[in-house]
Write a protein that holds these residues in place. Structure first.
Motif, PDB file in Angstrom:
ATOM      1  N   THR A 501      -8.938  -2.089   6.258  1.00 22.04           N
ATOM      2  CA  THR A 501      -8.473  -1.126   7.252  1.00 22.04           C
ATOM      3  C   THR A 501      -7.656  -0.045   6.540  1.00 22.04           C
ATOM      4  O   THR A 501      -7.450  -0.109   5.321  1.00 22.04           O
ATOM      5  N   LEU A 502      -7.165   0.904   7.298  1.00 19.51           N
ATOM      6  CA  LEU A 502      -6.387   1.985   6.698  1.00 19.51           C
ATOM      7  C   LEU A 502      -5.092   1.471   6.067  1.00 19.51           C
ATOM      8  O   LEU A 502      -4.697   1.921   4.990  1.00 19.51           O
ATOM      9  N   VAL A 503      -4.434   0.522   6.737  1.00 23.44           N
ATOM     10  CA  VAL A 503      -3.164   0.036   6.181  1.00 23.44           C
ATOM     11  C   VAL A 503      -3.390  -0.794   4.916  1.00 23.44           C
ATOM     12  O   VAL A 503      -2.587  -0.734   3.978  1.00 23.44           O
ATOM     13  N   THR A 504      -4.470  -1.565   4.873  1.00 26.34           N
ATOM     14  CA  THR A 504      -4.730  -2.323   3.647  1.00 26.34           C
ATOM     15  C   THR A 504      -5.095  -1.380   2.495  1.00 26.34           C
ATOM     16  O   THR A 504      -4.798  -1.672   1.338  1.00 26.34           O
ATOM     17  N   ALA A 505      -5.732  -0.258   2.833  1.00 22.70           N
ATOM     18  CA  ALA A 505      -6.040   0.729   1.787  1.00 22.70           C
ATOM     19  C   ALA A 505      -4.766   1.354   1.239  1.00 22.70           C
ATOM     20  O   ALA A 505      -4.626   1.561   0.020  1.00 22.70           O
ATOM     21  N   VAL A 506      -3.803   1.665   2.136  1.00 19.76           N
ATOM     22  CA  VAL A 506      -2.515   2.208   1.689  1.00 19.76           C
ATOM     23  C   VAL A 506      -1.810   1.202   0.799  1.00 19.76           C
ATOM     24  O   VAL A 506      -1.279   1.544  -0.263  1.00 19.76           O
ATOM     25  N   TRP A 507      -1.820  -0.064   1.228  1.00 14.85           N
ATOM     26  CA  TRP A 507      -1.142  -1.112   0.462  1.00 14.85           C
ATOM     27  C   TRP A 507      -1.771  -1.259  -0.926  1.00 14.85           C
ATOM     28  O   TRP A 507      -1.073  -1.338  -1.930  1.00 14.85           O
ATOM     29  N   ARG A 508      -3.088  -1.304  -0.984  1.00 17.28           N
ATOM     30  CA  ARG A 508      -3.772  -1.484  -2.270  1.00 17.28           C
ATOM     31  C   ARG A 508      -3.495  -0.303  -3.201  1.00 17.28           C
ATOM     32  O   ARG A 508      -3.206  -0.495  -4.385  1.00 17.28           O
ATOM     33  N   ALA A 509      -3.563   0.899  -2.657  1.00 14.81           N
ATOM     34  CA  ALA A 509      -3.350   2.082  -3.495  1.00 14.81           C
ATOM     35  C   ALA A 509      -1.914   2.148  -3.999  1.00 14.81           C
ATOM     36  O   ALA A 509      -1.651   2.492  -5.152  1.00 14.81           O
ATOM     37  N   GLU A 510      -0.966   1.813  -3.136  1.00 18.37           N
ATOM     38  CA  GLU A 510       0.434   1.855  -3.550  1.00 18.37           C
ATOM     39  C   GLU A 510       0.729   0.792  -4.602  1.00 18.37           C
ATOM     40  O   GLU A 510       1.449   1.032  -5.569  1.00 18.37           O
ATOM     41  N   ARG A 511       0.165  -0.415  -4.416  1.00 16.95           N
ATOM     42  CA  ARG A 511       0.385  -1.485  -5.388  1.00 16.95           C
ATOM     43  C   ARG A 511      -0.173  -1.138  -6.762  1.00 16.95           C
ATOM     44  O   ARG A 511       0.338  -1.592  -7.778  1.00 16.95           O
ATOM     45  N   SER A 512      -1.239  -0.341  -6.765  1.00 16.23           N
ATOM     46  CA  SER A 512      -1.845   0.028  -8.045  1.00 16.23           C
ATOM     47  C   SER A 512      -1.384   1.400  -8.523  1.00 16.23           C
ATOM     48  O   SER A 512      -1.947   1.940  -9.474  1.00 16.23           O
ATOM     49  N   ALA A 513      -0.338   1.949  -7.848  1.00 20.33           N
ATOM     50  CA  ALA A 513       0.242   3.249  -8.224  1.00 20.33           C
ATOM     51  C   ALA A 513      -0.775   4.377  -8.155  1.00 20.33           C
ATOM     52  O   ALA A 513      -0.632   5.386  -8.835  1.00 20.33           O
ATOM     53  N   GLU A 514      -1.793   4.219  -7.318  1.00 26.79           N
ATOM     54  CA  GLU A 514      -2.769   5.287  -7.100  1.00 26.79           C
ATOM     55  C   GLU A 514      -2.288   6.130  -5.920  1.00 26.79           C
ATOM     56  O   GLU A 514      -2.857   6.074  -4.827  1.00 26.79           O
ATOM     57  N   PHE A 515      -1.217   6.916  -6.129  1.00 29.19           N
ATOM     58  CA  PHE A 515      -0.578   7.605  -5.011  1.00 29.19           C
ATOM     59  C   PHE A 515      -1.509   8.597  -4.326  1.00 29.19           C
ATOM     60  O   PHE A 515      -1.411   8.836  -3.132  1.00 29.19           O
ATOM     61  N   GLY A 516      -2.398   9.183  -5.093  1.00 30.06           N
ATOM     62  CA  GLY A 516      -3.365  10.091  -4.478  1.00 30.06           C
ATOM     63  C   GLY A 516      -4.254   9.350  -3.496  1.00 30.06           C
ATOM     64  O   GLY A 516      -4.547   9.844  -2.400  1.00 30.06           O
ATOM     65  N   LEU A 517      -4.668   8.133  -3.866  1.00 33.67           N
ATOM     66  CA  LEU A 517      -5.495   7.331  -2.972  1.00 33.67           C
ATOM     67  C   LEU A 517      -4.685   6.756  -1.818  1.00 33.67           C
ATOM     68  O   LEU A 517      -5.228   6.476  -0.749  1.00 33.67           O
ATOM     69  N   ALA A 518      -3.382   6.543  -2.034  1.00 35.24           N
ATOM     70  CA  ALA A 518      -2.535   6.067  -0.936  1.00 35.24           C
ATOM     71  C   ALA A 518      -2.340   7.154   0.108  1.00 35.24           C
ATOM     72  O   ALA A 518      -2.234   6.869   1.308  1.00 35.24           O
ATOM     73  N   ALA A 519      -2.285   8.397  -0.353  1.00 41.28           N
ATOM     74  CA  ALA A 519      -2.033   9.501   0.573  1.00 41.28           C
ATOM     75  C   ALA A 519      -3.184   9.697   1.546  1.00 41.28           C
ATOM     76  O   ALA A 519      -2.962   9.961   2.736  1.00 41.28           O
ATOM     77  N   ILE A 520      -4.411   9.539   1.067  1.00 40.49           N
ATOM     78  CA  ILE A 520      -5.568   9.834   1.922  1.00 40.49           C
ATOM     79  C   ILE A 520      -5.650   8.904   3.129  1.00 40.49           C
ATOM     80  O   ILE A 520      -5.676   9.368   4.279  1.00 40.49           O
ATOM     81  N   PRO A 521      -5.683   7.572   2.938  1.00 37.41           N
ATOM     82  CA  PRO A 521      -5.738   6.709   4.129  1.00 37.41           C
ATOM     83  C   PRO A 521      -4.480   6.802   4.978  1.00 37.41           C
ATOM     84  O   PRO A 521      -4.551   6.635   6.205  1.00 37.41           O
ATOM     85  N   ALA A 522      -3.325   7.084   4.356  1.00 34.52           N
ATOM     86  CA  ALA A 522      -2.097   7.224   5.145  1.00 34.52           C
ATOM     87  C   ALA A 522      -2.195   8.422   6.079  1.00 34.52           C
ATOM     88  O   ALA A 522      -1.823   8.349   7.256  1.00 34.52           O
TER      89      ALA A 522
END
Length: 545
Positions: A501-522
């Motif tokens: 889901t969108l929140v799991t995508a934010v969590w995964r991206a943040e945990r892997s320091a992929e802030f650009g990828l965290a921003a998109i689903p957020a």
């Protein structure tokens, strides 16, 4: 010819029918309460493994007591400030000639779509040490900003994203109350403030209490914000204990049990504050959209004051997320399917909202129409799950599923039902509180009048009561939908393999320091939630006019 004996027999039949329906509804509401409390049995099983003496030593440790004090102080401050913000804003947007009431109503409700942990992350990025705001002020000689961490920052962040609970429930009440009572008080030479205290306050009190209770329970169960703000509360300590070695999970269960006790105490206070009086009026929805208070020269200053709050709570997260997106610090280690994730988020959130609303109906009806200790206990039992952290509910259902689910659980057939059920357990209080307030505003004489015209109880409910409580039902469903969209721990623990889901995508991206990828689903999460809230408020009709 109808004899006296026939009439008496008919009366006895009607009385017997009412009694039978009352018992049936109470049993149905009780079954719902038992069902949503079922996951908490894991807390007792795990806590029992520690032993009484060890458990007593743990709960009386100075650090544990300090955590209790911290949690109570934080929750009280968030709730009080949310009431001070939410009630005046609701009154301004319903009972005054405030300009731009429709867009302001939507904007004031929109912070609810922002997960508080995303708000905390972005506020720290903006106002924390070496944050974006300090870098902006550095050329002016400002070397350090006041710390955003601790109690102050935690209270500020949670309040910014939970005050809409009070705002929305109070608006629903203000739109439904009979304004002729207020006018009657004015004709009796009460000034406007006195009439407000004597007429309006008692009628909106249940709705304010329902919204305040949701705020208090959210603050008590929030994990992400206190963790980011470095403030020790129950949820943070439970999380640390659960991930420690040895008997950590059992310790977490014991502390969660203490949190449940605190929740029961809060429910008792809320029940005492709101009272049990029926506030129904003969006129039902006669409030209309005509303002009863003209602001005069204060119209636009009041509108700007209303705008300041969403400007702060929405502009900071959106600005920081946009900055991360532009900077694009992601390495492209993996791809994200935004369409699939968005559909998954909307699908499970919609299912949870529908199921929670259906479960809430008998509980709210019985609580509003059957004033007794039993019905009060049944209603308040449904609130307990809301204060328990999502990680605890998720782990409890994993335990119960593995223990009793048999082959269905091992084959993954129970994954979706358990996931949806976890959402219902967590967020059904939002539907119960809103629906109960709606039932309380419907005069009991209205369905009784329909009965005298030959309608059955079911027909009277569908044709008279249901249309009147529909706005409250939809408001409750909207709240469940929006909070489910943001729920992270239970989703991570219970989702089927490959279900993102969108929140799991934010969590995964943040945990892997992929802030650009965290921003998109957020950002997509904020947009979908915002559109969902707008559509739901539009369907309600009463709420944004």
């Amino acid at each position: 010819m109808v004899t006296g004996t026939d009439a008496a027999t008919a009366d006895e039949g009607v009385t017997s029918g009412r009694s039978g329906r009352s018992v049936g509804l109470t049993l149905l509401a009780g079954a719902v309460a038992v069902l949503v409390l079922l996951p908490l049995t894991w807390l007792f099983i795990a806590s029992n493994r520690i032993g009484f003496a060890s458990g007593l030593e743990i709960v009386t440790q100075p650090r544990t007591i300090q955590v209790v004090v911290n949690s109570i102080v934080m929750m009280t401050a968030v709730t009080a400030i949310s009431i001070l913000i939410g009630v005046p804003l609701a009154y301004l947007t319903v009972r005054t000639d405030l300009p731009l009431r429709r867009p302001l109503t939507v904007l004031l409700a929109l912070p609810l779509v922002v997960p508080s942990y995303i708000g905390a992350i972005t506020f720290v990025s903006a106002f924390g040490p070496r944050g974006e705001f300090q870098e902006l002020l550095a050329p002016l000689g400002v070397e350090q900003l006041p710390s955003i961490y601790g109690l102050t920052g935690t209270v500020m962040i949670i309040t910014l994203y939970t005050y809409p609970y009070v705002f929305l429930t109070t608006r629903a009440a203000l739109k439904s109350i009979d304004t002729t009572l207020f006018d009657a008080a004015r004709t009796l030479r009460h000034d406007r403030w006195e009439a407000f205290k004597r007429v309006t306050v008692p009628q909106i009190k249940p709705a304010v209490a329902a919204g305040a209770l949701l705020v208090a329970l959210y603050a008590l169960s929030d994990f992400g914000t206190p963790q980011i703000m470095r403030y020790d509360v129950f949820t943070r300590v439970i999380y640390v204990e659960f991930h420690s070695f040895g008997n950590g999970p059992d310790m977490a269960a014991l502390l969660s049990l203490k949190l449940v006790v605190l929740t029961v105490f809060i429910l008792a206070i809320e029940s005492r504050v709101r009272g049990g009086d029926n506030i129904g009026t003969e006129g039902g929805y006669v409030g209309g959209s005509d303002p009863s208070l003209h602001l005069g020269k204060w119209r636009w200053p009041a509108a700007l004051a209303c705008l300041a709050l969403p400007a702060l709570s929405l502009a900071v997260p959106v600005g920081i997320l946009r900055m991360w997106l532009v900077r694009g610090t992601g390495t492209g280690a993996y791809n994200i399917d935004l369409v699939s994730m968005s559909l998954n988020s909307v699908g499970v959130s919609g299912a949870a909202a529908l199921l929670a609303t259906l479960f809430a109906l008998p509980v709210a009806y019985v609580a509003a129409h059957r004033s007794s200790r039993l019905t009060s206990v049944v209603e308040q039992a449904t609130y307990v799950g809301y204060a328990v952290p999502g990680v605890v509910i998720g782990l409890a259902l994993v335990f119960l599923g593995a223990q009793y689910g048999g082959v269905l659980y091992r084959q993954g057939l129970l994954a979706f039902p358990l996931l949806i059920f976890a959402y219902v357990v967590r967020f059904i209080p939002q539907a119960v509180g809103s629906t109960r307030a709606g039932f309380l505003q419907v005069s009991r004489s209205l369905p009784e009048a329909a009965r005298t015209l030959g309608q059955s109880p079911g027909q009277a409910f569908r044709s008279v009561t249901l249309p009147l409580v529909a706005p409250s039902l939809l408001a409750g469903a909207a709240l469940v939908f929006l909070t489910t969209m943001k729920e992270l721990p239970a989703t991570l623990l219970l989702r089927p393999p490959g279900f993102n889901t969108l929140v799991t995508a934010v969590w995964r991206a943040e945990r892997s320091a992929e802030f650009g990828l965290a921003a998109i689903p957020a950002i997509v999460l904020l947009v979908v939630s915002g559109l969902s809230m707008f559509v739901l408020l539009k369907v309600e009709g009463y709420d944004v006019e």
